[in-house]
Design a protein around this motif. Structure first.
Motif, PDB file in Angstrom:
ATOM      1  N   MET A   1      -7.346  22.220 -39.145  1.00  0.00           N
ATOM      2  CA  MET A   1      -6.234  21.736 -38.832  1.00  0.00           C
ATOM      3  C   MET A   1      -6.335  21.967 -37.183  1.00  0.00           C
ATOM      4  O   MET A   1      -6.415  22.962 -36.442  1.00  0.00           O
ATOM      5  N   VAL A   2      -6.365  20.927 -36.354  1.00  0.00           N
ATOM      6  CA  VAL A   2      -6.626  20.801 -34.790  1.00  0.00           C
ATOM      7  C   VAL A   2      -5.087  20.735 -34.408  1.00  0.00           C
ATOM      8  O   VAL A   2      -4.407  19.647 -34.527  1.00  0.00           O
ATOM      9  N   TYR A   3      -4.951  21.892 -33.543  1.00  0.00           N
ATOM     10  CA  TYR A   3      -3.780  21.834 -32.965  1.00  0.00           C
ATOM     11  C   TYR A   3      -3.662  21.405 -31.490  1.00  0.00           C
ATOM     12  O   TYR A   3      -4.604  21.957 -30.650  1.00  0.00           O
ATOM     13  N   LEU A   4      -3.087  20.207 -31.144  1.00  0.00           N
ATOM     14  CA  LEU A   4      -2.809  19.679 -29.947  1.00  0.00           C
ATOM     15  C   LEU A   4      -1.835  20.628 -28.626  1.00  0.00           C
ATOM     16  O   LEU A   4      -0.758  20.788 -29.165  1.00  0.00           O
ATOM     17  N   LYS A   5      -2.408  20.950 -27.696  1.00  0.00           N
ATOM     18  CA  LYS A   5      -1.334  21.796 -26.759  1.00  0.00           C
ATOM     19  C   LYS A   5      -0.631  20.764 -25.859  1.00  0.00           C
ATOM     20  O   LYS A   5      -1.104  19.794 -25.582  1.00  0.00           O
ATOM     21  N   THR A   6       0.544  21.313 -25.413  1.00  0.00           N
ATOM     22  CA  THR A   6       1.500  20.493 -24.445  1.00  0.00           C
ATOM     23  C   THR A   6       0.908  21.060 -23.076  1.00  0.00           C
ATOM     24  O   THR A   6      -0.075  22.011 -22.847  1.00  0.00           O
ATOM     25  N   ASP A   7       1.261  20.195 -21.993  1.00  0.00           N
ATOM     26  CA  ASP A   7       0.972  20.595 -20.739  1.00  0.00           C
ATOM     27  C   ASP A   7       1.325  21.946 -20.266  1.00  0.00           C
ATOM     28  O   ASP A   7       0.609  22.715 -19.906  1.00  0.00           O
ATOM     29  N   GLN A   8       2.368  22.353 -20.811  1.00  0.00           N
ATOM     30  CA  GLN A   8       3.042  23.756 -20.614  1.00  0.00           C
ATOM     31  C   GLN A   8       1.893  24.641 -21.246  1.00  0.00           C
ATOM     32  O   GLN A   8       1.649  25.694 -20.441  1.00  0.00           O
ATOM     33  N   GLU A   9       1.554  24.534 -22.227  1.00  0.00           N
ATOM     34  CA  GLU A   9       0.571  25.579 -23.155  1.00  0.00           C
ATOM     35  C   GLU A   9      -0.702  25.689 -22.196  1.00  0.00           C
ATOM     36  O   GLU A   9      -1.342  26.607 -22.161  1.00  0.00           O
ATOM     37  N   ILE A  10      -0.971  24.419 -21.987  1.00  0.00           N
ATOM     38  CA  ILE A  10      -2.427  24.180 -21.250  1.00  0.00           C
ATOM     39  C   ILE A  10      -2.451  24.985 -19.821  1.00  0.00           C
ATOM     40  O   ILE A  10      -3.236  25.817 -19.343  1.00  0.00           O
ATOM     41  N   ASP A  11      -1.183  25.004 -19.259  1.00  0.00           N
ATOM     42  CA  ASP A  11      -0.927  25.763 -18.153  1.00  0.00           C
ATOM     43  C   ASP A  11      -1.079  27.231 -18.407  1.00  0.00           C
ATOM     44  O   ASP A  11      -1.293  28.074 -17.373  1.00  0.00           O
ATOM     45  N   LEU A  12      -0.431  27.750 -19.420  1.00  0.00           N
ATOM     46  CA  LEU A  12      -0.552  29.141 -19.769  1.00  0.00           C
ATOM     47  C   LEU A  12      -2.115  29.650 -20.266  1.00  0.00           C
ATOM     48  O   LEU A  12      -2.590  30.832 -19.714  1.00  0.00           O
ATOM     49  N   ILE A  13      -2.856  28.684 -20.585  1.00  0.00           N
ATOM     50  CA  ILE A  13      -4.132  29.059 -20.861  1.00  0.00           C
ATOM     51  C   ILE A  13      -4.932  28.974 -19.373  1.00  0.00           C
ATOM     52  O   ILE A  13      -5.840  29.947 -19.089  1.00  0.00           O
TER      53      ILE A  13
END
Length: 264
Positions: A1-13
């Motif tokens: 299962m591939v989980y797509l990240k939100t922009d907010q999650e990408i900012d946390l990464i």
């Protein structure tokens, strides 16, 4: 299962990746003859924890350290030890940081003192292969396009691609779907979609592609004992152009006198 990240999650990464990039730079200051790989590991762990992060690797499947430190013919997963770096070595430093619940992952291979021109070329071209792979980490392409870009370039240079070890998704878990091989066929594999976050990490051998696992259950080395190089970025798949979340900027401020400069 591939989980797509939100922009907010990408900012946390990306926040995690900033700590990671600076941790790499702290280690880079100590990459020189006479320093033990265990000392490098201590530098990284202290910096990560001092900056509110958690070393992603330490304790992962019982791995005993914060860094994977792989010298010369060791491809990946080298365990820090009392080994003292020597002039002419190359050393791959692979590190992960968890911050605010999200992981980032990157690797960089350093020359120690003066190395041969042949091995320096291996480092430069492996790093170049990473950026060629990243160019294909775009919405609408496929995993095979990433692998093909890496494989075709390095094989043209006479090098070989490790098959048993691959890149991976990154997020709340250090390793997520999909797997990202450094070899492949154009137009094949999982379709890339905006919001996917993947670690692309060419592991390229000067000699044969075959590898063996040492008795410690972790260390992977080349079967012919020729050198291997490893570079890695955590990348967000976007439309038009991939977004590199990790950074070599801080490393390269420390290592500006080497000839490993490759522009993304």
């Amino acid at each position: 299962m591939v989980y797509l990240k939100t922009d907010q999650e990408i900012d946390l990464i990306k926040e995690s990746a900033q700590v990671l990039g600076k941790a790499h730079a702290e280690v880079a200051k100590w990459v020189k003859p006479g320093v033990t790989t265990r000392q490098l590991d201590k530098v990284a762990e202290e910096f990560i924890r001092d900056n509110a992060g958690i070393p992603s690797f330490k304790g992962y499947n019982k791995f005993p350290a914060s860094l994977c430190i792989s010298v010369n013919e060791t491809v990946v997963h080298g365990i820090p030890s009392g080994y003292e770096l020597r002039d002419g070595d190359i050393v791959s430093i692979d590190c992960g940081v968890k911050l605010n619940g999200y992981h980032s992952d990157s690797a960089y291979t350093y020359p120690v003192g003066e190395i041969s021109a042949e091995v320096m070329q291996l480092l430069v071209r492996t790093k170049q292969a990473l950026y060629l792979g990243i160019e294909k980490a775009v919405d609408g392409f496929r995993i095979g396009d990433v692998g093909f870009a890496i494989q075709s370039y390095v094989e043209e240079q006479g090098y070989s691609v490790v098959r048993e070890l691959v890149g991976h998704g990154v997020g709340k878990n250090l390793h997520e779907s999909p797997e990202v091989p450094n070899y492949g066929k154009k137009g094949k594999g999982t379709k890339l979609k905006e919001g996917m976050v993947i670690a692309i990490e060419p592991m390229i051998n000067l000699g044969h592609k075959a590898v063996v696992q040492e008795r410690d259950g972790w260390t992977i080395r080349t079967s012919d004992r020729k050198p291997s190089a490893h570079f890695e970025h955590t990348v967000a798949v976007r439309r038009g152009k991939a977004e590199i979340l990790t950074t070599f900027e801080y490393i390269e401020q420390v290592t500006a006198n080497t000839s490993l400069m490759v522009n993304a």
